[in-house]
Write a protein that holds these residues in place. Structure first.
Motif, PDB file in Angstrom:
ATOM      1  N   ASP A   1      61.986  50.366  62.551  1.00  0.00           N
ATOM      2  CA  ASP A   1      60.657  50.772  62.105  1.00  0.00           C
ATOM      3  C   ASP A   1      60.018  49.595  61.377  1.00  0.00           C
ATOM      4  OD1 ASP A   1      60.579  53.575  62.944  1.00  0.00           O
ATOM      5  OD2 ASP A   1      62.195  53.854  61.494  1.00  0.00           O
TER       6      ASP A   1
ATOM      7  N   THR B   1      56.518  47.730  59.609  1.00  0.00           N
ATOM      8  CA  THR B   1      55.228  47.951  58.955  1.00  0.00           C
ATOM      9  C   THR B   1      54.529  46.614  58.715  1.00  0.00           C
ATOM     10  OG1 THR B   1      56.017  49.939  57.815  1.00  0.00           O
ATOM     11  CG2 THR B   1      54.040  48.888  56.947  1.00  0.00           C
TER      12      THR B   1
ATOM     13  N   HIS C   1      52.151  50.945  61.527  1.00  0.00           N
ATOM     14  CA  HIS C   1      53.563  51.321  61.613  1.00  0.00           C
ATOM     15  C   HIS C   1      53.971  51.358  63.083  1.00  0.00           C
ATOM     16  CE1 HIS C   1      53.674  52.361  57.360  1.00  0.00           C
ATOM     17  NE2 HIS C   1      52.572  53.062  57.527  1.00  0.00           N
TER      18      HIS C   1
ATOM     19  N   ALA D   1      57.467  44.217  57.035  1.00  0.00           N
ATOM     20  CA  ALA D   1      58.610  44.918  56.426  1.00  0.00           C
ATOM     21  C   ALA D   1      59.243  45.758  57.525  1.00  0.00           C
ATOM     22  CB  ALA D   1      58.147  45.798  55.284  1.00  0.00           C
TER      23      ALA D   1
ATOM     24  N   SER E   1      62.818  48.461  58.641  1.00  0.00           N
ATOM     25  CA  SER E   1      64.083  49.138  58.346  1.00  0.00           C
ATOM     26  C   SER E   1      64.770  49.427  59.671  1.00  0.00           C
ATOM     27  CB  SER E   1      63.855  50.430  57.569  1.00  0.00           C
ATOM     28  OG  SER E   1      63.087  51.343  58.328  1.00  0.00           O
TER      29      SER E   1
ATOM     30  N   SER F   1      67.814  51.685  61.643  1.00  0.00           N
ATOM     31  CA  SER F   1      68.714  52.833  61.629  1.00  0.00           C
ATOM     32  C   SER F   1      69.366  52.971  62.997  1.00  0.00           C
ATOM     33  CB  SER F   1      67.957  54.119  61.260  1.00  0.00           C
ATOM     34  OG  SER F   1      66.890  54.348  62.159  1.00  0.00           O
TER      35      SER F   1
ATOM     36  N   THR G   1      72.097  52.265  57.284  1.00  0.00           N
ATOM     37  CA  THR G   1      70.737  51.745  57.444  1.00  0.00           C
ATOM     38  C   THR G   1      70.690  50.308  56.947  1.00  0.00           C
ATOM     39  OG1 THR G   1      70.064  52.593  55.278  1.00  0.00           O
ATOM     40  CG2 THR G   1      69.649  54.015  57.181  1.00  0.00           C
ATOM     41  N   MET G   2      69.643  49.588  57.380  1.00  0.00           N
ATOM     42  CA  MET G   2      69.425  48.207  56.945  1.00  0.00           C
ATOM     43  C   MET G   2      67.959  48.060  56.570  1.00  0.00           C
ATOM     44  SD  MET G   2      71.505  46.375  60.058  1.00  0.00           S
ATOM     45  CE  MET G   2      71.256  44.714  59.452  1.00  0.00           C
ATOM     46  N   LEU G   3      67.687  47.256  55.530  1.00  0.00           N
ATOM     47  CA  LEU G   3      66.324  47.049  55.064  1.00  0.00           C
ATOM     48  C   LEU G   3      65.938  45.581  55.165  1.00  0.00           C
ATOM     49  CD1 LEU G   3      66.395  49.289  51.858  1.00  0.00           C
ATOM     50  CD2 LEU G   3      65.479  49.877  54.103  1.00  0.00           C
ATOM     51  N   SER G   4      64.627  45.323  55.319  1.00  0.00           N
ATOM     52  CA  SER G   4      64.137  43.954  55.484  1.00  0.00           C
ATOM     53  C   SER G   4      64.385  43.099  54.256  1.00  0.00           C
ATOM     54  CB  SER G   4      62.645  43.967  55.809  1.00  0.00           C
ATOM     55  OG  SER G   4      61.920  44.665  54.823  1.00  0.00           O
ATOM     56  N   SER G   5      64.538  43.723  53.075  1.00  0.00           N
ATOM     57  CA  SER G   5      64.749  42.945  51.850  1.00  0.00           C
ATOM     58  C   SER G   5      66.014  42.090  51.930  1.00  0.00           C
ATOM     59  CB  SER G   5      64.835  43.884  50.641  1.00  0.00           C
ATOM     60  OG  SER G   5      65.861  44.835  50.817  1.00  0.00           O
TER      61      SER G   5
ATOM     62  N   ARG H   1      64.919  38.555  53.389  1.00  0.00           N
ATOM     63  CA  ARG H   1      63.861  37.743  52.798  1.00  0.00           C
ATOM     64  C   ARG H   1      64.407  36.370  52.415  1.00  0.00           C
ATOM     65  NH1 ARG H   1      61.072  42.536  49.300  1.00  0.00           N
ATOM     66  NH2 ARG H   1      59.834  43.387  50.991  1.00  0.00           N
TER      67      ARG H   1
END
Length: 225
Positions: free
Chosen positions: A26, A28, A97, A125, A127, A129, A185-189, A192
């Motif tokens: 996903d 954004t 999105h 940004a 994420s 899943s 899950t994985m996040l873009s942070s 960075r």
């Protein structure tokens, strides 16, 4: 007075544990400007940058779907010289999105992250899943297991009570959508500051947690006199 037939009501549970076979990203993209048209143009340019980055790495951008797109007014609360607070127009915020689904493949995921993080103008940004592609087949299997569980329990109960089961009077089940997502899950942070691109990809090595899915059915039998 109508005689009520004796009945047996049993709840059956179906459970499966399976490995995810689909990656869901996903994304954004956000833009801000005091002018509406400039905000919308920036959103378009950033989206084009993302699509170009994915295309250059060989990804099928026809699978990149928009889930929401809007450009809204933005207001901020500011304090005036006399100490009062007022809402002040602060321009426009554009948000786009998008979602991209593909077969779970760690090498492909690495290069997907590389493509997204190479978009310096868009700076999206995102994420990540993991779930299953054929949710309908898994859901059918859950229902089969749940009914089988109900029948097993009913046979045990009727035998213990020394009664005979008659015809099934009704079957109902939980019609709410089952969650087929892995807890992982994985996040873009996480990415960075990583300078990725067409020539490099981040090192990733992990196995998403298994998906634990369940559903319930309620079966009602007539008890023979």
């Amino acid at each position: 007075m109508k005689e009520t037939k004796p009945k047996l009501t049993v709840k059956g549970v179906g459970k499966v544990s399976l490995s995810p076979d689909q990656t869901v990203i996903d994304i954004t993209i956000e833009s801000r400007d005091m002018d509406y048209n400039k905000t919308a143009d920036m959103q378009h340019e950033k989206t084009v940058e993302l699509k170009n980055a994915l295309t250059e790495l060989g990804f099928d951008i026809s699978k990149l779907k928009t889930s929401n797109f809007n450009v809204n007014t933005n207001y901020e609360n500011v304090q005036t010289d006399n100490g009062r607070w007022e809402r002040k127009f602060a321009g426009y915020i554009g948000t786009h999105h998008l979602s991209l689904k593909f077969d779970f493949d760690m090498e492909k995921l690495k290069w997907m992250i590389s493509a997204i993080t190479s978009c310096k103008k868009a700076n999206p940004a995102f994420s990540i899943s993991f779930d299953v592609k054929d949710k309908e087949s898994v859901n059918d299997k859950l229902l089969e297991l749940a009914v089988s569980d109900a029948m097993k329990k009913a046979n045990v109960l009727s035998s213990a009570a020394n009664v005979d089961l008659g015809a099934i009077m009704s079957i109902s089940y939980n019609s709410e959508e089952t969650n087929f997502a892995s807890p992982t899950t994985m996040l873009s942070s996480i990415y960075r500051g990583i300078d990725c691109g067409k020539e490099s990809a981040p090192d990733i090595s992990f196995e998403p947690e298994s998906i634990q899915a369940r559903t319930e059915v309620t079966v009602v039998w007539e008890i023979k006199a």
